[in-house]
Design a protein around this motif. Structure first.
Motif, mmCIF file in Angstrom:
data_model
loop_
_atom_site.group_PDB
_atom_site.id
_atom_site.type_symbol
_atom_site.label_atom_id
_atom_site.label_comp_id
_atom_site.label_asym_id
_atom_site.label_seq_id
_atom_site.Cartn_x
_atom_site.Cartn_y
_atom_site.Cartn_z
ATOM 1 N N ASP A 182 24.744 -28.385 -13.380
ATOM 2 C CA ASP A 182 23.525 -27.673 -13.783
ATOM 3 C C ASP A 182 22.881 -26.992 -12.572
ATOM 4 O O ASP A 182 22.451 -25.840 -12.646
ATOM 5 N N ILE A 183 22.846 -27.678 -11.461
ATOM 6 C CA ILE A 183 22.269 -27.116 -10.240
ATOM 7 C C ILE A 183 23.115 -25.938 -9.763
ATOM 8 O O ILE A 183 22.584 -24.900 -9.363
ATOM 9 N N SER A 184 24.423 -26.085 -9.840
ATOM 10 C CA SER A 184 25.317 -24.992 -9.446
ATOM 11 C C SER A 184 25.080 -23.759 -10.314
ATOM 12 O O SER A 184 25.054 -22.632 -9.816
ATOM 13 N N LYS A 185 24.887 -23.966 -11.593
ATOM 14 C CA LYS A 185 24.603 -22.853 -12.507
ATOM 15 C C LYS A 185 23.292 -22.168 -12.132
ATOM 16 O O LYS A 185 23.193 -20.942 -12.120
ATOM 17 N N LYS A 186 22.296 -22.956 -11.776
ATOM 18 C CA LYS A 186 20.993 -22.396 -11.402
ATOM 19 C C LYS A 186 21.073 -21.653 -10.060
ATOM 20 O O LYS A 186 20.367 -20.669 -9.855
ATOM 21 N N ILE A 187 21.934 -22.100 -9.160
ATOM 22 C CA ILE A 187 22.164 -21.352 -7.912
ATOM 23 C C ILE A 187 22.727 -19.984 -8.253
ATOM 24 O O ILE A 187 22.300 -18.966 -7.697
ATOM 25 N N GLY A 188 23.677 -19.949 -9.172
ATOM 26 C CA GLY A 188 24.260 -18.680 -9.613
ATOM 27 C C GLY A 188 23.222 -17.768 -10.241
ATOM 28 O O GLY A 188 23.217 -16.551 -9.996
ATOM 29 N N GLU A 189 22.323 -18.328 -11.033
ATOM 30 C CA GLU A 189 21.268 -17.523 -11.667
ATOM 31 C C GLU A 189 20.326 -16.932 -10.626
ATOM 32 O O GLU A 189 19.909 -15.778 -10.743
ATOM 33 N N LEU A 190 19.996 -17.719 -9.602
ATOM 34 C CA LEU A 190 19.135 -17.213 -8.537
ATOM 35 C C LEU A 190 19.844 -16.096 -7.769
ATOM 36 O O LEU A 190 19.252 -15.046 -7.491
ATOM 37 N N TYR A 191 21.101 -16.301 -7.446
ATOM 38 C CA TYR A 191 21.880 -15.281 -6.748
ATOM 39 C C TYR A 191 21.963 -14.000 -7.585
ATOM 40 O O TYR A 191 21.823 -12.896 -7.066
ATOM 41 N N ASN A 192 22.175 -14.153 -8.886
ATOM 42 C CA ASN A 192 22.259 -12.990 -9.779
ATOM 43 C C ASN A 192 20.930 -12.255 -9.864
ATOM 44 O O ASN A 192 20.901 -11.019 -9.932
ATOM 45 N N ALA A 193 19.828 -12.980 -9.850
ATOM 46 C CA ALA A 193 18.507 -12.334 -9.859
ATOM 47 C C ALA A 193 18.313 -11.513 -8.586
ATOM 48 O O ALA A 193 17.739 -10.422 -8.618
#
Length: 199
Positions: A147-158
């Motif tokens: 879940d944390i890894s997914k949220k890192i990806g979302e932040l990077y994508n933003a």
């Protein structure tokens, strides 16, 4: 009083016996391995968008924007191997936004006028929101690495969305952007080919 004395003796015997039984059967500690949350290994995010680099016009437009430079450095350093490293790095992103808010309250010009648009501000708010969500997930008592890894990806994508918006703001056409990406890929391929060619 004579009847109370045997009752107290029996009661103390029962208490002593029950306490010694609990001490005699502790759980074996050899089988329990405690791992602190900070050592939780984080997988590489799988939901990453392609990196969007700023065009020369956009780089020129943000060259004096210190907040963008600091944000870029913080986002680029974000991928971490462990939860402990991530917790330290996400604090830096949060501190950037706190400093930005304080500077705005002090009426100090932090953001260049050229980038003060609703679209850019929306991307900055999205990054801040994703950073806070990531920070909250990282601070849970029982963090879930995926879940944390997914949220890192979302932040990077933003952050990539911000770069795309800055490119659009400084009037780079989509065709020009594709041409620049093509040139960068060709340069990287030729450099790699040069490195692989034996002398």
């Amino acid at each position: 009083m004579k009847q109370l004395l045997p009752f107290l003796i029996i009661l103390s015997f029962i208490i002593t016996t029950s306490c010694s039984q609990k001490e005699a059967s502790p759980k074996p500690k050899e089988n329990v391995i405690l791992v602190g949350n900070d050592t939780v290994q984080l997988p590489t995010p799988k939901n990453l968008k392609a990196a969007i680099r700023l065009t020369p016009q956009a780089r020129e437009g943000v060259k004096n924007w210190s907040f963008y430079k600091d944000l870029s450095a913080a986002i680029d350093s974000l991928p971490s191997n462990t939860l402990g490293e991530l917790r330290l790095k996400i604090i830096d992103v949060d501190a950037l936004y706190i400093n930005l808010e304080q500077a705005e309250e002090d009426l100090a010009p932090v953001t260049p006028e050229a980038v003060q648009t609703k679209a850019v501000n929306a991307r900055l708010v999205a990054i801040e929101t994703k950073a806070k969500v990531l920070q909250n997930s990282a601070q849970l008592n029982t963090p879930v690495a995926e879940d944390i890894s997914k949220k890192i990806g979302e932040l990077y994508n933003a952050y990539q969305d911000l770069n795309l918006q800055l490119n659009e703001l400084f009037d780079t056409s989509f065709k020009d952007l594709l041409e620049q990406i093509k040139q960068e890929n060709e340069q990287a391929a030729s450099k790699k080919a040069d490195e692989q060619t034996p002398n």
